[in-house]
Motif scaffolding. Structure first.
Motif, PDB file in Angstrom:
ATOM      1  N   GLN A  28       0.830  -1.195   0.000  1.00 23.84           N
ATOM      2  CA  GLN A  28       0.000   0.000   0.000  1.00 23.84           C
ATOM      3  C   GLN A  28       0.871   1.253   0.000  1.00 23.84           C
ATOM      4  OE1 GLN A  28      -2.696  -0.182   3.272  1.00 23.84           O
ATOM      5  NE2 GLN A  28      -3.637   1.761   2.718  1.00 23.84           N
ATOM      6  N   LYS A  29       0.373   2.295  -0.651  1.00 23.99           N
ATOM      7  CA  LYS A  29       1.125   3.552  -0.656  1.00 23.99           C
ATOM      8  C   LYS A  29       0.530   4.485   0.389  1.00 23.99           C
ATOM      9  CE  LYS A  29       3.166   4.126  -5.160  1.00 23.99           C
ATOM     10  NZ  LYS A  29       2.875   3.298  -6.320  1.00 23.99           N
ATOM     11  N   TYR A  30       1.395   5.154   1.113  1.00 20.39           N
ATOM     12  CA  TYR A  30       0.927   6.042   2.179  1.00 20.39           C
ATOM     13  C   TYR A  30       1.664   7.368   2.051  1.00 20.39           C
ATOM     14  CZ  TYR A  30      -0.315   7.587   6.877  1.00 20.39           C
ATOM     15  OH  TYR A  30      -0.792   8.293   7.949  1.00 20.39           O
ATOM     16  N   TYR A  31       0.878   8.420   1.846  1.00 21.88           N
ATOM     17  CA  TYR A  31       1.454   9.750   1.647  1.00 21.88           C
ATOM     18  C   TYR A  31       1.048  10.629   2.824  1.00 21.88           C
ATOM     19  CZ  TYR A  31       2.100  14.321  -0.704  1.00 21.88           C
ATOM     20  OH  TYR A  31       2.468  15.599  -1.040  1.00 21.88           O
ATOM     21  N   ILE A  32       2.018  11.191   3.510  1.00 19.36           N
ATOM     22  CA  ILE A  32       1.720  11.986   4.709  1.00 19.36           C
ATOM     23  C   ILE A  32       2.512  13.286   4.665  1.00 19.36           C
ATOM     24  CG2 ILE A  32       3.482  10.810   6.143  1.00 19.36           C
ATOM     25  CD1 ILE A  32       1.414  11.049   8.468  1.00 19.36           C
ATOM     26  N   THR A  33       1.883  14.357   5.147  1.00 18.95           N
ATOM     27  CA  THR A  33       2.529  15.673   5.051  1.00 18.95           C
ATOM     28  C   THR A  33       2.451  16.431   6.364  1.00 18.95           C
ATOM     29  OG1 THR A  33       0.479  16.827   4.476  1.00 18.95           O
ATOM     30  CG2 THR A  33       1.725  15.863   2.653  1.00 18.95           C
ATOM     31  N   THR A  34       3.434  17.292   6.579  1.00 19.40           N
ATOM     32  CA  THR A  34       3.323  18.326   7.631  1.00 19.40           C
ATOM     33  C   THR A  34       2.827  19.579   6.916  1.00 19.40           C
ATOM     34  OG1 THR A  34       5.453  19.398   7.252  1.00 19.40           O
ATOM     35  CG2 THR A  34       5.455  17.456   8.688  1.00 19.40           C
ATOM     36  N   PRO A  35       2.455  20.621   7.668  1.00 21.13           N
ATOM     37  CA  PRO A  35       2.229  21.899   6.981  1.00 21.13           C
ATOM     38  C   PRO A  35       3.576  22.382   6.436  1.00 21.13           C
ATOM     39  CG  PRO A  35       1.446  21.968   9.256  1.00 21.13           C
ATOM     40  CD  PRO A  35       2.258  20.729   9.115  1.00 21.13           C
ATOM     41  N   ILE A  36       3.540  23.316   5.509  1.00 21.59           N
ATOM     42  CA  ILE A  36       4.804  23.933   5.111  1.00 21.59           C
ATOM     43  C   ILE A  36       4.995  25.141   6.020  1.00 21.59           C
ATOM     44  CG2 ILE A  36       5.113  23.044   2.790  1.00 21.59           C
ATOM     45  CD1 ILE A  36       3.514  25.467   1.769  1.00 21.59           C
ATOM     46  N   TYR A  37       6.193  25.241   6.571  1.00 20.96           N
ATOM     47  CA  TYR A  37       6.450  26.226   7.636  1.00 20.96           C
ATOM     48  C   TYR A  37       6.841  27.575   7.049  1.00 20.96           C
ATOM     49  CZ  TYR A  37       6.326  22.005  10.337  1.00 20.96           C
ATOM     50  OH  TYR A  37       5.919  20.827  10.889  1.00 20.96           O
ATOM     51  N   TYR A  38       6.446  28.644   7.756  1.00 17.72           N
ATOM     52  CA  TYR A  38       6.863  29.988   7.350  1.00 17.72           C
ATOM     53  C   TYR A  38       8.308  30.200   7.765  1.00 17.72           C
ATOM     54  CZ  TYR A  38       2.073  31.679   6.650  1.00 17.72           C
ATOM     55  OH  TYR A  38       0.815  31.874   6.205  1.00 17.72           O
ATOM     56  N   PRO A  39       9.193  30.458   6.827  1.00 20.62           N
ATOM     57  CA  PRO A  39      10.571  30.700   7.259  1.00 20.62           C
ATOM     58  C   PRO A  39      10.778  32.169   7.613  1.00 20.62           C
ATOM     59  CG  PRO A  39      10.467  30.562   4.881  1.00 20.62           C
ATOM     60  CD  PRO A  39       9.052  30.491   5.376  1.00 20.62           C
ATOM     61  N   SER A  40       9.826  32.747   8.370  1.00 21.41           N
ATOM     62  CA  SER A  40       9.997  34.164   8.687  1.00 21.41           C
ATOM     63  C   SER A  40      10.912  34.320   9.894  1.00 21.41           C
ATOM     64  CB  SER A  40       8.653  34.828   8.938  1.00 21.41           C
ATOM     65  OG  SER A  40       7.914  34.061   9.845  1.00 21.41           O
ATOM     66  N   ASP A  41      11.009  33.291  10.707  1.00 20.79           N
ATOM     67  CA  ASP A  41      11.901  33.293  11.862  1.00 20.79           C
ATOM     68  C   ASP A  41      12.441  31.889  12.030  1.00 20.79           C
ATOM     69  OD1 ASP A  41      11.691  35.899  13.022  1.00 20.79           O
ATOM     70  OD2 ASP A  41       9.587  35.427  13.402  1.00 20.79           O
ATOM     71  N   LYS A  42      13.337  31.733  13.001  1.00 21.53           N
ATOM     72  CA  LYS A  42      13.828  30.376  13.302  1.00 21.53           C
ATOM     73  C   LYS A  42      12.677  29.519  13.815  1.00 21.53           C
ATOM     74  CE  LYS A  42      17.634  29.105  15.379  1.00 21.53           C
ATOM     75  NZ  LYS A  42      18.760  29.009  16.298  1.00 21.53           N
ATOM     76  N   LEU A  43      12.665  28.255  13.450  1.00 20.74           N
ATOM     77  CA  LEU A  43      11.582  27.385  13.933  1.00 20.74           C
ATOM     78  C   LEU A  43      11.811  27.038  15.403  1.00 20.74           C
ATOM     79  CD1 LEU A  43      10.892  24.939  10.982  1.00 20.74           C
ATOM     80  CD2 LEU A  43      10.144  27.279  11.323  1.00 20.74           C
ATOM     81  N   HIS A  44      10.713  26.823  16.123  1.00 20.29           N
ATOM     82  CA  HIS A  44      10.824  26.534  17.554  1.00 20.29           C
ATOM     83  C   HIS A  44      10.263  25.156  17.877  1.00 20.29           C
ATOM     84  CE1 HIS A  44       6.579  27.469  17.887  1.00 20.29           C
ATOM     85  NE2 HIS A  44       6.774  28.676  17.374  1.00 20.29           N
ATOM     86  N   ILE A  45      10.161  24.848  19.153  1.00 22.60           N
ATOM     87  CA  ILE A  45       9.792  23.499  19.574  1.00 22.60           C
ATOM     88  C   ILE A  45       8.358  23.133  19.128  1.00 22.60           C
ATOM     89  CG2 ILE A  45       8.940  24.102  21.900  1.00 22.60           C
ATOM     90  CD1 ILE A  45      11.195  21.147  21.238  1.00 22.60           C
ATOM     91  N   GLY A  46       7.490  24.137  18.968  1.00 20.68           N
ATOM     92  CA  GLY A  46       6.125  23.887  18.496  1.00 20.68           C
ATOM     93  C   GLY A  46       6.137  23.330  17.072  1.00 20.68           C
TER      94      GLY A  46
END
Ligand code: ME8
Length: 655
Positions: free
Chosen positions: A3-21
């Protein structure tokens, strides 16, 4: 075929450094992707960055670089998004940047398709706009007149814009949400239907003319595509929809599962399916809206200055411990309060005490009593063994059920029940007592240790999606070969060799000293904050002009330091006795002790303004002011006295 399984995160805004959230969201999706790979499914895991919009245009301008240069640095530069995902052991198969050429041209085609379909039309946008969130709101959606997401003020906005006929899809979307499992957790359905659909779905503004950093509408280039068509379409353009870069869209990958944070559920469960309906494409299999990690009860955000840096935590506690903590502690669909204390407690209780002890005690005893290799002779004692064995054999199903419901916290809870039961099994069977008479009890002792190794092995398999690096080491320690690490073998008893050999290796999860760790964290956080500050900051020049006459009335003179001492009871003030050329000593007090020791200044030639009215400080009179240069360095004020050529006589006028 698998079976094929496709999963995604949101695409993040690179306006600042990413944090733990952001890390929480990505780690959860990674664990789900790894879980499906473990089951033998073919997995495509996508993450990426959402790089257009006014906020980025503004930030780039502030930084004096082009928007592309700005996002390149945050995405690809040292300590950027790609580095963070590498550090966190994120196993994404693809990474999309919305500035990628293939995505940009696909968006132009998608926009045109929607336009040709009659679902995009030109109108005038009038509404409330939150600039930091890049969101338009209707009056009724505002909270106390401010943006309902971030609480900041909104402004009235009006401009020519293209609109997407979202209203046309209201009935079908409501049906989708209410009568299918499209959106999970279920609690989010009511929120969407009651807050957004029932009050009447308004058409959506999908282009802007007030900034240029976006995908241009090719048939009307003064417009750029505004946020959601650009961002949401990434899930299909990354597979090759309307572009030649990839050709996976029609190969069974779509529809996929979109994992998103709760504040963007609205876009993913209303706008996204409506867009796909209009395009005539299949809807996602599932949209799952997870909760937020909160800090002191509020959402983390750079502008609130309360973000937690995943680099610091991973460096101090290890990547796997951090991944584990995020998914073990907080129910995935709900909000959770992050704290460093909770992180350390969880590592100590679950990983050091429960799992770490189980592994180290079992391998140590196998080493001590059998030289590391168990003998094949066994003695099972049904009443003592059955409960553990049946828990181990039932674990995979319970785990699977939880993972299928997007409840990694529940899956981990089940694994830890077995780990705790195994530790209890050690206490019940007291291997150290059995070891006292090896002739009589050797076979029983081997059996007890084998049970423990088997329980550890099955737990290790099911923990692999959460802690991939450490579980590899765990398998090596308990002598589990590749064929004993599989999904299939997680529901089998006695997969390990009867004469299995163990190795007592490094302690996988050392216990953490809470107080020392908190202190170290605080220092690391302070250092990171300091490092992020500009090296040198100079006060902007005053725009207001001073007329020449006024300036000339300021009397600057060269002065020589005859004596200098610290003022008693003051940490800052130095008392100068100066030769100003008049023959009468001049006393000036100056708050510079932080930067200079009095004895180093005697004999130096300085600059002072001498016609200021006298001022009293700490009971002493100061007649004038010594001139120095001031700037800020890494957030701290820095000061240098202006020292001039000693050949200049005391009292010389400076002009
Ligand atoms: O929303 N706790 O990008 P983003 C949990 N570009 N999750 C958090 C969080 C926290 N404290 N802070 C952020 C965007 N997130 C858009 C998405 S998708 C087509 C476009 C999560 O960088 C947040 O909930 O602001 C969201 O799911 C993700 O990080 C990206 O947020």
């Amino acid at each position: 075929m698998s079976q094929k399984y496709y999963i995604t995160t949101p695409i993040y805004y690179p306006s600042d450094k990413l944090h733990i959230g952001h890390t929480y969201c990505t780690v959860a999706t990674d664990a789900l992707a790894r879980y499906h790979r473990l089951r033998g499914e073919e997995v495509m895991f996508l993450t990426g960055t959402d790089e257009h919009g006014q906020k980025i245009e503004d930030k780039a301008k502030e930084a004096g670089v082009s928007p592309k240069e700005y996002v390149d640095k945050i995405v690809e530069g040292p300590g950027g998004v790609l580095d963070l995902w590498k550090l966190m052991d994120i196993s994404n198969d693809r990474f999309i940047r919305t500035t990628d050429d293939y995505h940009v041209s696909a968006i132009q085609r998608i926009f045109k398709k929607l336009y040709d379909k009659g679902d995009i039309y030109k109108g005038t946008y009038k509404g409330k706009y939150c600039k930091p969130c890049e969101s338009f709101w209707t009056e009724s959606q505002l909270k106390d007149g401010c943006c309902p997401d971030c609480g900041r003020p909104v402004v009235d906005a009006e401009e020519e814009a293209y609109f997407f006929r979202l209203s046309r899809y209201a009935g079908r979307i409501q049906d989708l949400l209410e009568n299918t499992d499209f959106l999970q957790p279920r609690s989010r359905v009511n929120e969407m239907v009651n807050n957004f659909i029932k009050p009447g779905l308004e058409d959506l503004c999908v282009s802007r003319t007030s900034f240029t950093w976006g995908v241009p509408v090719d048939f009307d280039p003064k417009h750029v595509v505004y946020v959601w068509i650009d961002a949401l379409s990434n899930y299909i353009t990354a597979l090759g929809y309307e572009n030649d870069r990839y050709d996976d869209y029609d190969k069974g990958w779509w529809p996929g599962v979109n994992i998103v944070g709760k504040e963007i559920v609205r876009f993913h469960s209303i706008i996204w399916p409506a867009m796909l309906m209009s395009l005539g494409e299949p809807l996602p299999r599932k949209v799952f809206g997870h909760g937020w990690l909160l800090l002191d009860g509020g959402k983390m955000s750079k502008s609130k200055g309360n973000v937690v840096d995943p680099y610091i935590l991973a460096e101090q506690f290890g990547v796997d411990a951090l991944r584990f903590f995020l998914l073990r502690t907080f129910p995935f669909g709900a909000d959770g309060n992050f704290s460093n204390e909770l992180l350390i407690q969880t590592i100590n209780t679950d990983l050091a005490n429960d799992l770490g002890n189980l592994v180290s005690r079992t391998t140590a005893m196998a080493g001590k009593y059998f030289g590391g290799t168990l003998p094949a002779a066994r003695r099972y004692e049904k009443e003592k063994d059955d409960e553990l064995v049946s828990m181990v054999l039932g674990l995979r199903d319970k785990y699977e059920e939880a993972m299928e419901q997007y409840a990694p916290h529940k899956a981990l809870e089940e694994v830890f029940k077995v780990i705790q039961r195994s530790n209890k099994y050690i206490d019940e069977n007291m291997p150290w007592a059995l070891a006292k008479d090896m002739e009589a009890n050797g076979a029983r002792l081997a059996s007890v240790l084998y049970h423990l190794l088997e329980a550890t092995r099955v737990c290790g398999i099911l923990l692999t999606p959460f802690m991939p690096g450490s579980m590899g080491k765990l398998f090596d320690q308990i002598g589990a070969e590749e064929n004993c690490r599989t999904w299939l073998s997680a529901r089998m008893w006695a997969a390990l060799d009867a004469e299995v050999s163990v190795t007592k290796g490094e302690n996988l999860f050392p216990r953490i000293d809470m107080e020392a760790a908190l202190e170290k964290l605080e220092a690391a956080e302070a250092e990171a904050k300091r490092a992020a500050l500009p090296d040198v900051e100079i006060e902007p020049q005053t725009e207001e002009k001073v007329d020449f006459e006024t300036f000339c009335r300021s009397d600057f003179r060269a002065v020589k330091v005859k004596a200098c001492e610290a003022v008693k009871k003051s940490s800052k003030l130095l008392r100068f006795t100066l030769d100003d050329g008049t023959g009468v000593d001049r006393q000036i007090l100056s708050g510079i002790h932080q930067w200079y020791e009095p004895e180093d200044l005697v004999g130096r030639t300085l600059v002072a303004i001498v016609n200021l009215p006298p001022r009293k400080m700490m009971g002493l009179e100061s007649n004038g002011m010594i001139i120095s240069a001031v700037h800020t360095e890494k957030g701290e004020e820095s000061l240098h006295l202006i020292m001039i050529d000693d050949a200049i006589p005391a009292g010389a006028k400076l002009c």
